[in-house]
Design a protein around this motif. Structure first.
Motif, PDB file in Angstrom:
ATOM      1  N   GLU A 428       0.839  -1.211   0.000  1.00 43.59           N
ATOM      2  CA  GLU A 428       0.000   0.000   0.000  1.00 43.59           C
ATOM      3  C   GLU A 428       0.871   1.258   0.000  1.00 43.59           C
ATOM      4  O   GLU A 428       0.606   2.189  -0.713  1.00 43.59           O
ATOM      5  CB  GLU A 428      -0.912   0.005   1.228  1.00 43.59           C
ATOM      6  N   HIS A 429       1.853   1.302   0.863  1.00 43.40           N
ATOM      7  CA  HIS A 429       2.862   2.352   0.778  1.00 43.40           C
ATOM      8  C   HIS A 429       4.190   1.868   1.364  1.00 43.40           C
ATOM      9  O   HIS A 429       4.234   0.855   2.067  1.00 43.40           O
ATOM     10  CB  HIS A 429       2.396   3.685   1.367  1.00 43.40           C
ATOM     11  N   TYR A 449       4.038  -1.490   3.908  1.00 40.59           N
ATOM     12  CA  TYR A 449       2.729  -1.475   4.570  1.00 40.59           C
ATOM     13  C   TYR A 449       1.724  -2.172   3.658  1.00 40.59           C
ATOM     14  O   TYR A 449       1.556  -1.764   2.510  1.00 40.59           O
ATOM     15  CB  TYR A 449       2.290  -0.038   4.849  1.00 40.59           C
ATOM     16  N   ILE A 450       1.108  -3.231   4.188  1.00 36.17           N
ATOM     17  CA  ILE A 450       0.153  -3.981   3.364  1.00 36.17           C
ATOM     18  C   ILE A 450      -1.185  -4.102   4.086  1.00 36.17           C
ATOM     19  O   ILE A 450      -1.264  -3.884   5.296  1.00 36.17           O
ATOM     20  CB  ILE A 450       0.697  -5.396   3.025  1.00 36.17           C
ATOM     21  N   LYS A 451      -2.223  -4.467   3.355  1.00 38.76           N
ATOM     22  CA  LYS A 451      -3.544  -4.643   3.960  1.00 38.76           C
ATOM     23  C   LYS A 451      -3.524  -5.902   4.812  1.00 38.76           C
ATOM     24  O   LYS A 451      -3.015  -6.939   4.376  1.00 38.76           O
ATOM     25  CB  LYS A 451      -4.603  -4.814   2.873  1.00 38.76           C
TER      26      LYS A 451
ATOM     27  N   VAL B  94       3.928   7.040  -1.350  1.00 43.65           N
ATOM     28  CA  VAL B  94       2.519   6.629  -1.360  1.00 43.65           C
ATOM     29  C   VAL B  94       1.954   6.769  -2.778  1.00 43.65           C
ATOM     30  O   VAL B  94       1.833   7.882  -3.285  1.00 43.65           O
ATOM     31  CB  VAL B  94       1.671   7.501  -0.398  1.00 43.65           C
ATOM     32  N   ARG B  98      -3.564   4.240  -4.266  1.00 47.81           N
ATOM     33  CA  ARG B  98      -3.806   3.494  -3.028  1.00 47.81           C
ATOM     34  C   ARG B  98      -4.459   4.352  -1.943  1.00 47.81           C
ATOM     35  O   ARG B  98      -4.798   3.855  -0.880  1.00 47.81           O
ATOM     36  CB  ARG B  98      -2.491   2.925  -2.461  1.00 47.81           C
ATOM     37  N   GLN B 100      -7.043   6.054   0.242  1.00 46.90           N
ATOM     38  CA  GLN B 100      -8.453   5.773   0.502  1.00 46.90           C
ATOM     39  C   GLN B 100      -9.144   6.933   1.197  1.00 46.90           C
ATOM     40  O   GLN B 100     -10.349   7.096   1.111  1.00 46.90           O
ATOM     41  CB  GLN B 100      -8.571   4.519   1.364  1.00 46.90           C
ATOM     42  N   THR B 122      -3.858   4.985   3.521  1.00 51.95           N
ATOM     43  CA  THR B 122      -3.893   3.877   2.551  1.00 51.95           C
ATOM     44  C   THR B 122      -4.380   2.628   3.284  1.00 51.95           C
ATOM     45  O   THR B 122      -4.616   2.682   4.502  1.00 51.95           O
ATOM     46  CB  THR B 122      -2.490   3.596   1.978  1.00 51.95           C
ATOM     47  N   GLY B 123      -4.483   1.529   2.573  1.00 43.01           N
ATOM     48  CA  GLY B 123      -4.886   0.270   3.207  1.00 43.01           C
ATOM     49  C   GLY B 123      -3.892  -0.184   4.259  1.00 43.01           C
ATOM     50  O   GLY B 123      -4.202  -1.003   5.113  1.00 43.01           O
ATOM     51  N   GLY B 124      -2.678   0.357   4.213  1.00 49.10           N
ATOM     52  CA  GLY B 124      -1.632  -0.057   5.151  1.00 49.10           C
ATOM     53  C   GLY B 124      -1.405   0.889   6.312  1.00 49.10           C
ATOM     54  O   GLY B 124      -0.679   0.573   7.242  1.00 49.10           O
ATOM     55  N   GLY B 125      -2.008   2.071   6.294  1.00 42.02           N
ATOM     56  CA  GLY B 125      -1.831   3.019   7.396  1.00 42.02           C
ATOM     57  C   GLY B 125      -1.868   4.462   6.931  1.00 42.02           C
ATOM     58  O   GLY B 125      -2.305   4.753   5.813  1.00 42.02           O
ATOM     59  N   ASP B 126      -1.379   5.368   7.812  1.00 40.29           N
ATOM     60  CA  ASP B 126      -1.445   6.812   7.527  1.00 40.29           C
ATOM     61  C   ASP B 126      -0.085   7.367   7.139  1.00 40.29           C
ATOM     62  O   ASP B 126       0.948   6.903   7.619  1.00 40.29           O
ATOM     63  CB  ASP B 126      -1.883   7.567   8.794  1.00 40.29           C
TER      64      ASP B 126
END
Lengths: 485, 166
Positions: A428-429, A449-451, B94, B98, B100, B122-126
């Motif tokens: 994700e980032h 960082y992943i879901k 980022v 991605r 959101q 994002t889906g993984g955090g801020d």
């Protein structure tokens, strides 16, 4: 569809084969018990009831031993255009039924089989005639029996049956489940408790304080050790109950995971929703050569203390074989973890700093602590030092990355080794970090960082890698969202 | 560091104020612990306290300058990138596709200095783009909103086309 895709009869087939003898055994047993407690009428028979009981018990033991052996060595599989049941005991037997000759396939259910959840699949052939016994009887779990029946029907219709080659079920026995729970347990707390206890015991033994006070301290130490032991045992029992009958398999583009004894859990996970695959070698896995596999995705692993397991502890080769079946999209069997030489130097530097810190602490302790306690303090320092050296050696040996075109494989070494496989498209980032020491050594570390179901499992840290590798990682990631490198 | 933008001077003042506030709170709590408890009777505790306070004061003077000079951010068609940090430098990337959720935050001191923080989820955090001018933050937020909407529409059209083919 070949000889390698073999299935076993369900274990209950052994019981079904001996139903008559078991009924007789229970009848004699009940009569014997009733006669002894004076409720039933004494059995008037020429044969002594005790001898009958003994004979039937011996018969059952021998029969069960032979049948279990036969069950272990009996396989059912498809071979060319036939269904084959092969028994490799002293009297070997191979029943081959050509698919063309199968007249019908029926599923039988009795009260006992309904209770156990097992069905008997009976295969009749054209040649056997109406009065003859079925040519083949296979005992399978209810769902599996239906799948087996469908597979044969499909094979008869000339289609490829999907029972064996597309859906490989990985089922864990109770032995495997216990092994997993013991190996994946937290041994670090036990280790440190052992160190604290040894140190405390040493101090108590060398102390000249009031005996009552020392006895009290010793009691507290023993109590703490007992608490840790109870905690570990309860963890193992809880885990065994939680992961009892752990089953995972793939059907189409979904992975199914089922487990639990009292609290049964069942998950259906779409393969494209899986963010990463994590192969974990727990500390005890170093000795027993075992590792287990987790997946990282939304919806699983979000409950307290729940791990998103797809495979329980097993040998490396078995894990590889199962992953090839379960997640060929993510798993690669040619992973080559490259450790960065500059990172090794940095690990060495941090080890040297720890050694310096411990040595300084020992020198300070020598000034403030009485001489008779120095041995205990030195012993504790030695254990900590051995622990840190071991951890650093493993880090140097096992930490690294394998950057592929579409995948990132990171390996974080140590007593627990985590190998995580993440496709770039699931990141994700990305975060790249460099401190002063890393800047000096021209290395960096990254965080993907992943879901995931929980915040912590969604953070995948790379070990320390060279700046060049970080650039490759950054460009590889950029390629996924720009389409160009 | 191609195309990376630097922060405006007023960001430095905002950084100073936030660092001073955080340090005052931290030193206040530490002083409370030392002087309310019997710890202040020990010389070693007082020495340690003095060292910590000294380091904190040094941090107030030095860290905003370093953080201000280090801070860079960039937004292009595909991604947002920030480089930040003082002793440990962090580079965050980022992809816009991605993102959101989008948020523009402004505290009382930020408002006084005319700076704001853009927080993207994002889906993984801020990820934060901090201390940028309010006008810049609004422009970034607006651009991101348009880009995200365009992405959503194009994804829906693509899905529709795929379903139509099926």
């Amino acid at each position: 569809m070949g000889k390698n895709d073999k299935i076993h009869n369900h274990f209950s087939s052994v019981i079904f084969k001996n139903t008559g003898a078991l009924v007789l055994f229970f009848y004699i047993m009940v009569s014997f018990v009733l006669e002894h407690i004076g409720i039933g009428e004494p059995v008037e028979s020429k044969v002594d009831i005790k001898i009958s009981l003994l004979v039937i018990t011996i018969y059952l033991i021998v029969k069960f031993a032979l049948d279990i052996n036969a069950w272990r060595k009996t396989y059912i599989y498809f071979d060319d255009n036939s269904v084959v049941m092969e028994k490799n005991t002293i009297n070997s037997k191979k029943v081959t039924i050509s698919l063309n000759n199968i007249a019908n396939i029926n599923i039988d259910r009795t009260i006992l089989s309904a209770i156990i959840g097992v069905r008997k699949v009976k295969i009749d052939t054209n040649a056997s005639g109406t009065a003859a016994a079925p040519e083949m009887e296979v005992y399978l779990k209810r769902e599996k029996a239906v799948q087996f029946q469908n597979a044969i029907t499909m094979a008869m219709a000339g289609e490829t049956p999907d029972l064996f080659n597309e859906k490989k079920v990985t089922k864990s026995s109770i032995k495997k489940c216990i092994r997993h729970c013991v190996l994946s347990g937290d041994i670090a707390s036990a280790f440190f408790m052992g160190v604290v206890f040894t140190g405390g015991f040493g101090i108590v033994m060398n102390s000249e304080a009031d005996k009552k006070v020392l006895a009290g301290i010793l009691l507290i130490l023993l109590g703490s050790v007992a608490l840790v032991l109870i905690g570990m045992i309860s963890f193992v029992i809880k885990s065994v109950l939680a992961y009892y009958d752990f089953t995972s398999y793939r059907e189409g583009n979904n992975i199914f995971i089922k487990y639990g004894l009292f609290n049964k859990k069942s998950y259906k996970i779409a393969v494209d929703k899986i963010s990463a695959l994590k192969i974990v070698r727990p500390p005890l896995g170093i000795i027993f050569k075992q590792e287990y596999v987790e997946i990282i995705c939304v919806g699983i692993g979000d409950e307290e203390k729940e791990k998103s397991l797809i495979l329980l502890c097993d040998t490396h080769n078995n894990i590889c074989d199962n992953l090839k079946e379960l997640l060929p999209e993510l798993y690669r069997d040619d992973i080559e973890i490259r450790t960065c030489k500059r990172a090794k130097k940095l690990y060495g530097t941090s080890l040297a700093m720890y050694v310096l810190l411990i040595t300084t602490a020992l020198i300070v302790a020598k000034i403030f602590v009485e001489m008779k306690y120095i041995i205990v303090v030195g012993f504790a320092a030695l254990i900590i030092l051995i622990y840190i050296i071991g951890s650093t050696v493993l880090k140097c040996k096992e930490s690294g990355c394998d950057l592929r075109e579409k995948l990132v494989v990171t390996s974080l070494g140590g007593y627990t080794r985590n190998v995580t496989i993440v496709p770039y498209e699931k990141v994700e980032h990305l975060e790249i970090e460099q401190g002063p020491l890393k800047r000096f050594a021209k290395v960096q570390s990254a965080t993907l960082y992943i879901k995931s179901g929980s915040i912590l499992s969604g953070i995948v840290n790379t070990p320390i890698i060279s700046e060049e590798d970080v650039d490759r990682l950054r460009l590889g990631y950029k390629k996924t969202y720009t389409g160009k490198a | 560091m191609n195309n990376f933008e630097k922060l405006e001077k007023k960001a430095l003042y905002s950084m100073y104020i936030s660092t001073i506030i955080a340090t005052v709170i931290g030193v206040g709590v530490l002083s409370g612990i030392i002087f309310i408890s019997p710890l202040h009777k020990y010389k070693i505790a007082i020495i340690l306290y003095a060292v910590i306070v000294g380091l904190a004061v040094m941090n107030v003077i030095i860290s905003p300058v370093f953080r201000y000079n280090r801070y860079r951010y960039r937004m292009d068609e595909e991604s947002i990138e920030t480089i930040s940090g003082y002793i440990f430098v962090t580079h965050k990337i980022v992809p816009i596709e991605r993102i959101q959720n989008l948020e523009v935050n402004q505290g009382p001191f930020d408002r006084y200095f005319g700076v704001a923080n853009v927080n993207v989820t994002t889906g993984g955090g801020d990820v934060d783009i901090s201390y940028i001018s309010k006008a810049n933050a609004d422009a970034i937020a607006e651009t991101l909103k348009v880009k995200i909407n365009q992405l959503v529409i194009s994804n829906k059209e693509q899905e529709g086309a795929e379903n139509g083919e099926k």
